[in-house]
Design a protein around this motif. Structure first.
Motif, PDB file in Angstrom:
ATOM      1  N   ALA A 113      -6.700   1.581   7.680  1.00  8.94           N
ATOM      2  CA  ALA A 113      -5.320   1.542   7.164  1.00  8.94           C
ATOM      3  C   ALA A 113      -5.007   2.834   6.396  1.00  8.94           C
ATOM      4  N   VAL A 140      -2.028   5.518   7.339  1.00  9.72           N
ATOM      5  CA  VAL A 140      -0.909   5.925   6.473  1.00  9.72           C
ATOM      6  C   VAL A 140      -0.842   7.451   6.421  1.00  9.72           C
ATOM      7  N   PHE A 156      -1.086  -5.527   7.888  1.00 15.30           N
ATOM      8  CA  PHE A 156      -1.582  -4.304   8.553  1.00 15.30           C
ATOM      9  C   PHE A 156      -1.812  -4.552  10.044  1.00 15.30           C
ATOM     10  N   ALA A 162       6.043   0.980   9.451  1.00 17.48           N
ATOM     11  CA  ALA A 162       5.465   1.840  10.495  1.00 17.48           C
ATOM     12  C   ALA A 162       6.488   2.205  11.568  1.00 17.48           C
ATOM     13  N   ILE A 172       0.975  -1.008  11.690  1.00 16.74           N
ATOM     14  CA  ILE A 172      -0.013  -0.169  10.997  1.00 16.74           C
ATOM     15  C   ILE A 172      -1.304  -0.081  11.812  1.00 16.74           C
TER      16      ILE A 172
END
Ligand SMILES: Cc1ncc(COP(=O)(O)O)c(C=O)c1O
Length: 413
Positions: free
Chosen positions: A307, A311, A265, A240, A269
């Protein structure tokens, strides 16, 4: 004061001969209460509102300088909406192990999106980042009858969950060998001393969570290739952030040279859960053997949808990683200019070194009194420091406020 501050996280801390029964050791643990009485307890701070560059605590606003949400996406309206929609579609939980009854199209979509984004053939989503490392390391190192001895060579600053994975593998501590932090020459020496009939797994972090430095991956990869060993990178703090979000291996153009990546995550993220990325065969093996996957409920719908949305946003909004890296650069320069040591950081994690544990707690308190929240880190977790970490959503005014607070609490020079 010294004895009050003798604090160890994660382990019993009594000395040889100080045996205590199971419940007595709990009853005798009073350090947290002693620190609270002194107004110096810096842990489990229960904020009322979370996720942005400022947070609420007891009705007051604090500048958040200790979050791992590097992109600031955990509170983004698009991400909240995706999480809410997933709850409408799937309910609040998948209520079971993915192997039998807890999988879904949503998680499969997330896995293929993650594999594509990070440039690996396949992905396996797991319930938390901690479990992700247990699943990857614990399963890979496990030995069957007749298998060669398996040895994990681990950077001294690698995350605790990777070490716990080695313990879970039952290869026991004999199979754990440390190498000096970010020192490929020491890794080389340690690999050279492994028995010829052993099989080795090298374990590093992409970005180290206490120092904020980036792994010397090109050197590590070169050594691993020479010894034909397997390489795992936990990129929870590099994903990230580096290479427009694609992480540390991509930052060095070495994605294909890393056998497996793990990512929580719960950092840049901005959701919860974790992922293992690697070859198809590796992922299929782990799907069917990793105990933390087959004996645990799958990631919840809201976390998976968040999540997935993040992305997708990362593909578009490359200003976010750029912004957080620039902010951290500015902070490092500003804190150095007023006399602080920020170590070897070159990521959004910027440690501010303190002479001892007592100064960590007292400076933490003084910063809180000025409305600035940081992370108090004491030995043996790392040398004493206030860990700051930065977000793409911090504005210049936030940075200026933080620097002014650090200047106000600066110890005499
Ligand atoms: C490098 C690293 N790996 C793994 C983890 C565990 O991740 P999670 O918080 O999702 O369990 C953390 C979080 O503390 C971490 O910093």
């Amino acid at each position: 004061m010294t004895s009050v501050l003798r604090f160890h996280f994660g382990y019993d801390y009594n000395f040889p001969g100080e045996y205590m029964s199971l419940l007595d050791k709990c009853a005798s643990f009073t350090r947290h209460a002693e620190l609270k009485n002194l107004g110096l307890y810096a842990y489990y701070t229960a904020f009322e509102a979370h996720g942005g560059p400022t947070v609420q605590l007891d009705g007051a606003e604090y500048l958040m300088c200790g979050s791992n949400s590097y992109l600031g996406l955990s509170v983004d309206p698009r991400v909240r909406l995706a999480a809410r929609t997933a709850i409408d579609d799937y309910g609040t939980s998948f209520t079971g192990s993915r192997l039998l009854n807890g999988s879904s199209k949503l998680i499969e979509e997330l896995e293929s999106e993650l594999a594509d984004f990070f440039g690996k053939p396949a992905a396996l989503v797991v319930g938390t980042g901690y479990q992700t490392n247990l699943a990857a390391v614990g399963t890979l190192l496990q030995r069957g009858v007749g298998d060669p001895k398996r040895i994990a060579l681990v950077d001294q600053q690698a995350h605790a969950s990777l070490i716990d994975g080695i313990r879970l593998s039952r290869s026991a501590d004999a199979a754990l060998r440390w190498f000096r932090h970010n020192d490929a020459e020491d890794l080389d020496r340690k690999l050279a001393s492994c028995p010829a009939d052993s099989e080795t797994l090298v374990i590093v972090d992409g970005v180290y969570s206490m120092e904020g430095d980036i792994c010397v991956l090109p050197d590590i990869v070169e050594v691993c290739k020479r010894y034909d060993t397997t390489l795992l990178v936990d990129d929870s703090h590099g994903a990230a952030v580096l290479a427009d979000g694609r992480g540390t291996p991509a930052h060095f153009g070495l994605t294909d040279d890393v056998d497996l990546m793990t990512i929580s995550f719960g950092k840049g993220i901005g959701s919860s859960g974790g992922v293992i990325l690697g070859s198809d065969s590796l992922i299929q093996y782990l799907r069917h053997h990793a105990r933390g996957v087959i004996f645990s409920s799958g990631l919840g719908p809201a976390d998976a949808a968040a999540a997935l949305e993040i992305v997708r946003i990362m593909r578009e909004e490359t200003w976010r990683p750029k912004r957080v890296l620039e902010t951290a650069d500015g902070i490092r320069r500003a804190l150095s200019a007023i006399g602080y040591d920020t170590g070897v950081s070159s990521s959004p994690i910027v440690p501010v070194m303190m002479p001892g544990d007592a100064e960590v707690f007292t400076t933490w308190r003084r910063l809180m009194d000025l409305g600035v929240y940081t992370n108090a880190v004491i030995s043996p977790a790392a040398s004493p420091r206030l860990r700051t970490s930065w977000m793409a959503t911090h504005e210049d005014e936030h940075v200026a406020r933080a620097v002014a607070a650090f200047e106000a609490v600066r110890p005499c020079r």
